[in-house]
Design a protein around this motif. Structure first.
Motif, PDB file in Angstrom:
ATOM      1  N   MET A 222       0.679  -1.198  -0.052  1.00 59.39           N
ATOM      2  CA  MET A 222      -0.184  -0.069  -0.154  1.00 59.39           C
ATOM      3  C   MET A 222       0.784   1.378   0.026  1.00 59.39           C
ATOM      4  SD  MET A 222      -3.151  -1.031   2.496  1.00 59.39           S
ATOM      5  CE  MET A 222      -4.257   0.441   2.146  1.00 59.39           C
ATOM      6  N   HIS A 223       2.158   1.006   0.404  1.00 58.48           N
ATOM      7  CA  HIS A 223       3.090   2.338   0.188  1.00 58.48           C
ATOM      8  C   HIS A 223       3.264   2.557  -1.067  1.00 58.48           C
ATOM      9  CE1 HIS A 223       4.418   3.224   4.467  1.00 58.48           C
ATOM     10  NE2 HIS A 223       3.566   2.096   4.715  1.00 58.48           N
ATOM     11  N   HIS A 224       3.222   1.445  -2.016  1.00 61.63           N
ATOM     12  CA  HIS A 224       3.224   1.803  -3.586  1.00 61.63           C
ATOM     13  C   HIS A 224       1.991   2.405  -3.949  1.00 61.63           C
ATOM     14  CE1 HIS A 224       7.171   0.423  -5.067  1.00 61.63           C
ATOM     15  NE2 HIS A 224       6.996  -0.689  -4.057  1.00 61.63           N
ATOM     16  N   GLY A 225       0.804   2.716  -3.141  1.00 63.25           N
ATOM     17  CA  GLY A 225      -0.338   3.116  -3.588  1.00 63.25           C
ATOM     18  C   GLY A 225      -1.352   1.878  -4.184  1.00 63.25           C
ATOM     19  N   MET A 226      -0.995   0.526  -3.985  1.00 68.37           N
ATOM     20  CA  MET A 226      -1.915  -0.528  -4.643  1.00 68.37           C
ATOM     21  C   MET A 226      -3.090  -0.751  -3.684  1.00 68.37           C
ATOM     22  SD  MET A 226       1.180  -3.346  -5.782  1.00 68.37           S
ATOM     23  CE  MET A 226       0.099  -3.896  -7.320  1.00 68.37           C
ATOM     24  N   ILE A 227      -4.038  -1.488  -4.532  1.00 71.52           N
ATOM     25  CA  ILE A 227      -5.333  -1.651  -3.757  1.00 71.52           C
ATOM     26  C   ILE A 227      -5.460  -3.115  -3.283  1.00 71.52           C
ATOM     27  CG2 ILE A 227      -7.736  -1.663  -4.174  1.00 71.52           C
ATOM     28  CD1 ILE A 227      -7.070   0.479  -6.281  1.00 71.52           C
ATOM     29  N   PRO A 228      -5.723  -3.592  -1.972  1.00 77.96           N
ATOM     30  CA  PRO A 228      -5.797  -4.873  -1.679  1.00 77.96           C
ATOM     31  C   PRO A 228      -6.945  -5.534  -2.180  1.00 77.96           C
ATOM     32  CG  PRO A 228      -5.168  -3.536   0.116  1.00 77.96           C
ATOM     33  CD  PRO A 228      -5.608  -2.601  -1.175  1.00 77.96           C
ATOM     34  N   VAL A 229      -6.580  -6.794  -2.641  1.00 76.93           N
ATOM     35  CA  VAL A 229      -8.148  -7.580  -3.334  1.00 76.93           C
ATOM     36  C   VAL A 229      -8.081  -9.001  -2.219  1.00 76.93           C
ATOM     37  CG1 VAL A 229      -9.020  -9.022  -5.098  1.00 76.93           C
ATOM     38  CG2 VAL A 229      -8.032  -6.746  -5.321  1.00 76.93           C
ATOM     39  N   GLY A 230      -8.915  -9.203  -1.497  1.00 71.95           N
ATOM     40  CA  GLY A 230      -8.828 -10.370  -0.568  1.00 71.95           C
ATOM     41  C   GLY A 230      -9.790 -11.609  -1.287  1.00 71.95           C
ATOM     42  N   LEU A 231     -10.197 -12.347  -0.133  1.00 67.84           N
ATOM     43  CA  LEU A 231     -10.820 -13.374  -0.433  1.00 67.84           C
ATOM     44  C   LEU A 231     -12.200 -13.508   0.227  1.00 67.84           C
ATOM     45  CD1 LEU A 231     -11.062 -16.383  -1.998  1.00 67.84           C
ATOM     46  CD2 LEU A 231     -10.341 -17.270   0.320  1.00 67.84           C
ATOM     47  N   PRO A 232     -13.385 -13.051  -0.481  1.00 66.03           N
ATOM     48  CA  PRO A 232     -14.394 -12.801   0.272  1.00 66.03           C
ATOM     49  C   PRO A 232     -15.251 -14.012   0.661  1.00 66.03           C
ATOM     50  CG  PRO A 232     -14.964 -12.315  -2.111  1.00 66.03           C
ATOM     51  CD  PRO A 232     -13.537 -12.654  -1.878  1.00 66.03           C
ATOM     52  N   TYR A 233     -16.075 -13.936   1.422  1.00 72.41           N
ATOM     53  CA  TYR A 233     -16.962 -15.147   2.060  1.00 72.41           C
ATOM     54  C   TYR A 233     -17.886 -15.550   0.665  1.00 72.41           C
ATOM     55  CZ  TYR A 233     -15.343 -14.825   6.817  1.00 72.41           C
ATOM     56  OH  TYR A 233     -14.647 -14.867   8.130  1.00 72.41           O
ATOM     57  N   ALA A 234     -17.912 -14.910  -0.230  1.00 68.75           N
ATOM     58  CA  ALA A 234     -18.678 -15.422  -1.388  1.00 68.75           C
ATOM     59  C   ALA A 234     -17.993 -16.730  -1.875  1.00 68.75           C
ATOM     60  CB  ALA A 234     -18.555 -14.450  -2.641  1.00 68.75           C
ATOM     61  N   PHE A 235     -16.875 -16.879  -1.715  1.00 62.81           N
ATOM     62  CA  PHE A 235     -15.915 -18.160  -1.790  1.00 62.81           C
ATOM     63  C   PHE A 235     -16.516 -19.133  -0.519  1.00 62.81           C
ATOM     64  CE2 PHE A 235     -12.227 -21.153  -0.753  1.00 62.81           C
ATOM     65  CZ  PHE A 235     -12.593 -21.837  -1.696  1.00 62.81           C
ATOM     66  N   PRO A 236     -17.279 -20.265  -0.911  1.00 65.35           N
ATOM     67  CA  PRO A 236     -17.728 -21.054   0.266  1.00 65.35           C
ATOM     68  C   PRO A 236     -16.794 -21.885   1.006  1.00 65.35           C
ATOM     69  CG  PRO A 236     -18.584 -21.926  -1.825  1.00 65.35           C
ATOM     70  CD  PRO A 236     -17.701 -20.483  -2.068  1.00 65.35           C
ATOM     71  N   GLY A 237     -15.643 -22.014   0.327  1.00 65.09           N
ATOM     72  CA  GLY A 237     -14.492 -23.203   0.699  1.00 65.09           C
ATOM     73  C   GLY A 237     -14.182 -22.770   1.921  1.00 65.09           C
ATOM     74  N   GLN A 238     -13.901 -21.529   2.469  1.00 65.77           N
ATOM     75  CA  GLN A 238     -13.216 -21.135   3.600  1.00 65.77           C
ATOM     76  C   GLN A 238     -13.962 -21.077   4.952  1.00 65.77           C
ATOM     77  OE1 GLN A 238     -12.078 -16.881   4.386  1.00 65.77           O
ATOM     78  NE2 GLN A 238     -13.243 -16.389   2.518  1.00 65.77           N
ATOM     79  N   THR A 239     -15.322 -21.741   4.727  1.00 64.85           N
ATOM     80  CA  THR A 239     -16.263 -21.768   5.950  1.00 64.85           C
ATOM     81  C   THR A 239     -16.148 -23.108   6.387  1.00 64.85           C
ATOM     82  OG1 THR A 239     -18.320 -21.572   4.671  1.00 64.85           O
ATOM     83  CG2 THR A 239     -17.418 -19.673   5.667  1.00 64.85           C
TER      84      THR A 239
END
Length: 203
Positions: A137-154
């Motif tokens: 983020m010090h480079h000004g980048m935008i984080p893209v995570g893994l939302p709960y729309a992906f059911p495999g992490q629950t």
């Protein structure tokens, strides 16, 4: 649309996760995906003592990245092994050499996704992902995570990595547990999401 997938892997766990993320990104129309590895800084002697020499042969054909490879990309996926709750020294050394890109705002408003691995379930996956995002983020980048729309992490039916911050895997104390299909699917999902967002931003 150029997507770069960078990873550092000692025994191959992050290689598998990064490869899955690259597959997900490549599924997006128009994505040109490049998989590269971070240079190793440990000596051959140390790698031999920890049993990593043979393991690293499995991804020895993946090109070694240089900081200049970050120039001109539209999106970045980073695979970080975790050491003591943070990115490895190899990844940090690489990042520390990107000042010439930072001074030109070369990564400004580009999306970044981070996937990680730890030996244990509570070994710092989330912390290493978040601190890696903070660094980029010090480079000004935008984080893209893994939302709960992906059911495999629950669910609680098995050991599983993954959080809203990013896909992850648990390698086991001896490195004998490999990423599960759910964990690889999470990396693919996040990789595809990164490419979709990169495509929208690039247009």
């Amino acid at each position: 649309m150029k997507i770069l997938v960078l990873f550092y892997s000692t025994w191959g766990h992050m290689y598998r996760m990064a490869k899955a993320a690259a597959e997900g990104a490549a599924a997006v129309d128009g994505a040109e995906v490049r998989l590269m590895r971070i240079p190793e800084t440990l000596s051959r002697e140390v790698l031999d003592k920890i049993g990593a020499v043979e393991a690293q042969k499995t991804f020895a054909d993946v090109p070694v990245a240089a900081p200049a490879d970050l120039e001109g990309i539209d999106g970045l996926i980073v695979g970080v092994s975790t050491r003591y709750g943070m990115m490895t020294a190899q990844m940090k050394t690489f990042l520390d050499a990107t000042g010439f890109i930072w001074v030109k705002n070369g990564l400004m408003d580009k999306p970044i996704a981070v996937v990680s691995s730890t030996a244990q379930q509570h070994g710092g996956n989330e912390v290493s992902i978040l601190t890696t995002y903070a660094a980029f983020m010090h480079h000004g980048m935008i984080p893209v995570g893994l939302p709960y729309a992906f059911p495999g992490q629950t669910g609680h039916d098995q050991v599983r990595g993954g959080s809203p911050y990013g896909a992850s895997t648990i390698a086991g104390g001896q490195g004998d547990r490999w990423p599960s299909e759910d964990e690889l699917a999470g990396a693919r999902y996040q990789g595809r999401r990164l490419a979709v967002i990169a495509k929208k931003l690039a247009s």
